[in-house]
Design a protein around this motif. Sequence first.
Motif, mmCIF file in Angstrom:
data_model
loop_
_atom_site.group_PDB
_atom_site.id
_atom_site.type_symbol
_atom_site.label_atom_id
_atom_site.label_comp_id
_atom_site.label_asym_id
_atom_site.label_seq_id
_atom_site.Cartn_x
_atom_site.Cartn_y
_atom_site.Cartn_z
ATOM 1 N N LEU A 338 3.401 10.828 -26.385
ATOM 2 C CA LEU A 338 1.982 10.074 -25.399
ATOM 3 C C LEU A 338 1.540 10.369 -24.002
ATOM 4 O O LEU A 338 0.927 10.114 -23.575
ATOM 5 C CB LEU A 338 2.699 8.611 -26.561
ATOM 6 N N LEU A 339 2.845 9.849 -23.204
ATOM 7 C CA LEU A 339 2.741 9.844 -22.163
ATOM 8 C C LEU A 339 2.693 10.955 -21.778
ATOM 9 O O LEU A 339 2.275 11.123 -20.176
ATOM 10 C CB LEU A 339 4.204 9.441 -21.575
ATOM 11 N N ALA A 340 3.288 12.583 -22.016
ATOM 12 C CA ALA A 340 2.369 12.974 -21.644
ATOM 13 C C ALA A 340 0.563 13.423 -20.712
ATOM 14 O O ALA A 340 0.279 13.821 -19.817
ATOM 15 C CB ALA A 340 2.839 14.833 -22.143
ATOM 16 N N MET A 341 0.389 12.350 -21.110
ATOM 17 C CA MET A 341 -1.213 12.723 -21.275
ATOM 18 C C MET A 341 -2.041 11.258 -20.693
ATOM 19 O O MET A 341 -2.320 10.214 -21.321
ATOM 20 C CB MET A 341 -2.136 13.221 -22.572
ATOM 21 N N PRO A 342 -2.049 10.801 -19.163
ATOM 22 C CA PRO A 342 -2.210 9.941 -18.762
ATOM 23 C C PRO A 342 -4.033 8.875 -20.330
ATOM 24 O O PRO A 342 -4.577 9.873 -20.183
ATOM 25 C CB PRO A 342 -2.573 9.893 -17.801
ATOM 26 N N PHE A 343 -3.680 7.677 -20.019
ATOM 27 C CA PHE A 343 -4.427 7.482 -20.893
ATOM 28 C C PHE A 343 -5.601 6.811 -20.159
ATOM 29 O O PHE A 343 -5.400 6.715 -18.870
ATOM 30 C CB PHE A 343 -4.126 6.147 -21.641
ATOM 31 N N ASP A 344 -6.975 8.000 -20.443
ATOM 32 C CA ASP A 344 -8.049 7.834 -19.324
ATOM 33 C C ASP A 344 -9.404 7.263 -20.326
ATOM 34 O O ASP A 344 -10.363 6.745 -19.278
ATOM 35 C CB ASP A 344 -9.069 9.677 -19.218
ATOM 36 N N GLY A 345 -9.118 6.386 -20.889
ATOM 37 C CA GLY A 345 -10.632 6.077 -21.806
ATOM 38 C C GLY A 345 -11.298 6.597 -22.694
ATOM 39 O O GLY A 345 -12.481 6.225 -23.411
ATOM 40 N N SER A 346 -11.012 8.327 -22.506
ATOM 41 C CA SER A 346 -11.622 9.057 -23.286
ATOM 42 C C SER A 346 -11.899 9.023 -25.194
ATOM 43 O O SER A 346 -10.314 8.215 -25.626
ATOM 44 C CB SER A 346 -11.965 10.170 -23.089
ATOM 45 N N ILE A 347 -12.622 9.417 -25.991
ATOM 46 C CA ILE A 347 -12.172 9.741 -27.725
ATOM 47 C C ILE A 347 -11.486 10.514 -27.930
ATOM 48 O O ILE A 347 -10.878 9.812 -28.308
ATOM 49 C CB ILE A 347 -13.429 10.135 -27.701
ATOM 50 N N GLU A 348 -11.202 11.532 -27.006
ATOM 51 C CA GLU A 348 -10.017 11.688 -27.183
ATOM 52 C C GLU A 348 -8.132 11.159 -27.319
ATOM 53 O O GLU A 348 -8.125 11.755 -27.729
ATOM 54 C CB GLU A 348 -9.569 13.998 -26.123
ATOM 55 N N ALA A 349 -8.387 10.086 -26.031
ATOM 56 C CA ALA A 349 -7.517 9.905 -25.458
ATOM 57 C C ALA A 349 -7.040 8.663 -26.677
ATOM 58 O O ALA A 349 -6.339 8.597 -27.342
ATOM 59 C CB ALA A 349 -7.122 9.082 -24.636
ATOM 60 N N GLU A 350 -8.329 7.760 -26.865
ATOM 61 C CA GLU A 350 -8.305 6.511 -28.272
ATOM 62 C C GLU A 350 -7.477 7.648 -29.108
ATOM 63 O O GLU A 350 -6.148 6.783 -30.544
ATOM 64 C CB GLU A 350 -9.694 6.289 -28.762
#
Length: 503
Positions: A338-350
């Motif tokens: 989870l933490l390897a990809m910073p949350f950016d609000g994108s659909i992919e992140a969600e």
Amino acid sequence: MEPPADPRARRLFGGSARALGDLAASPFRADRDRIVASPFFARLNGVTQVVSPGGSGLLVHNRLTHSLKVAQVARAIAERLTADGEHGDLLEKLGGCDPDVVEAAALAHDLGHPPFGHLGERVLDRLARQRLGLTDGFEGNAQSYRIVTSTEIRGAATTGLDLTAAVRAAMLKYPWTRLDHPDPHPRLMDPPPRGATPPPDDPGSGSSKFGAYRTEVDDLRQAREPFVGRIPDWQQTVEASVMDTADDIAYAIHDVEDFYRVGVLQQGAVAAELMAWQRESGHYRAITDAALAAAARRPGSAIERLRRQLHRKDAWVADDEAFAAAVEHVREELVEGLLAMPFDGSIEAEQYVARFSARWTTRFVDAITVVERPSVRSGHVLLAPAQWHEVQVLKFVHHRFVLARPDLALHQRGQARLLGTLVEALLDWLLDPEEESRLPRRLHDLVELAEAELHPRTPDRIGRARGRAIVDFVAQLTDGQAVAMLDSLSGRSGALWTDAFVL
């Protein structure tokens, strides 16, 4: 309409008006509908889970969304246990496990939590005992039970939510009062059940956690009556145990999820702590507690303190191999996942967050089992040891990298002062004889209710009634209402009409 055959479905107030859903086939489903229709449930949308939504700047869980997730997990656990057939006879022997009961109890379990989350709970307890003279103080679980049995006022009748015995019993994570029920009190057991130990700073004050105030003890007894002879009087019902375990699971997962979204949980800090302990676990295990305290700022030392704490408090399940495996699994899933990809609000992140939560939830629900003779510090329904340790490590991440932050402490100290000032302002208002006719009607009703509950010979009866009414009143506010009410009472608000008074 014939009364339900299940003795757990008996209601304390069987003749009272019936709310939405009462015509449903299951009386327990009717309970669920009644809880959801209550204004106390809607209020949870404005009550802090960990941080106030307005303070975070982003969408985080509040008490309402937390309760919905606990209900979802609790129902999944109950349906799994009742569908597989493996535990059927044992569940029946212990008193049953109905999915509607556990879902209803989960929806209701946080109704009594005050503004500003657990901080508000601690502040109100201190003020109730030390300033208002209430021996029972304040406890969120006991306040929830009070709401469903006493303080939900319909017209001239005080009826609570008129819930079945099973649902009320399933709300009781801690089926005892602070000081004197049952007798002998669970805090005197060796070891005591989880939550029954007095707070270290006030050992004479009774249990830290408890399920009902003295004013509701007769209701507690009535709710638990169908389980007499099936489980000890201090032990949770199976359905309460399911709800409690679901609460732990939801808390462990969605708080990590929240603070990943907000950007508070950073991969580097979490990785440094977990990986340092993995590299140096032999060293950490060998040093004394004093040496560990001296190394408090070194990465790895905090999670070593967790390992030792688990052995002290929960020796019945604590295991070093399971703990090490849990650290590794959390590191893989959280640090490298989870933490390897910073949350950016994108659909992919969600989608990534959703998969993370679903994976952990399924893992925990599938690890649930039922035991006939659990440890004193456990319920009949519990996680397998591997998953139990994983929950502890996930909760550690939240405590270490969120709750211990100085900026959160600064925010919470302000909230604590706000609640203290609000209680003092309401007490001054109640004591002003010229203002009695202009008190908020809700506060006036709560004083009358509290006075009626007390024995006529109670010392300082009216003073204690006012104290309990103030605590009930403040506990029923949202975060925003508490702020708005204090602004008005302090003369800082320019608005005449605010939702703080629409109660």
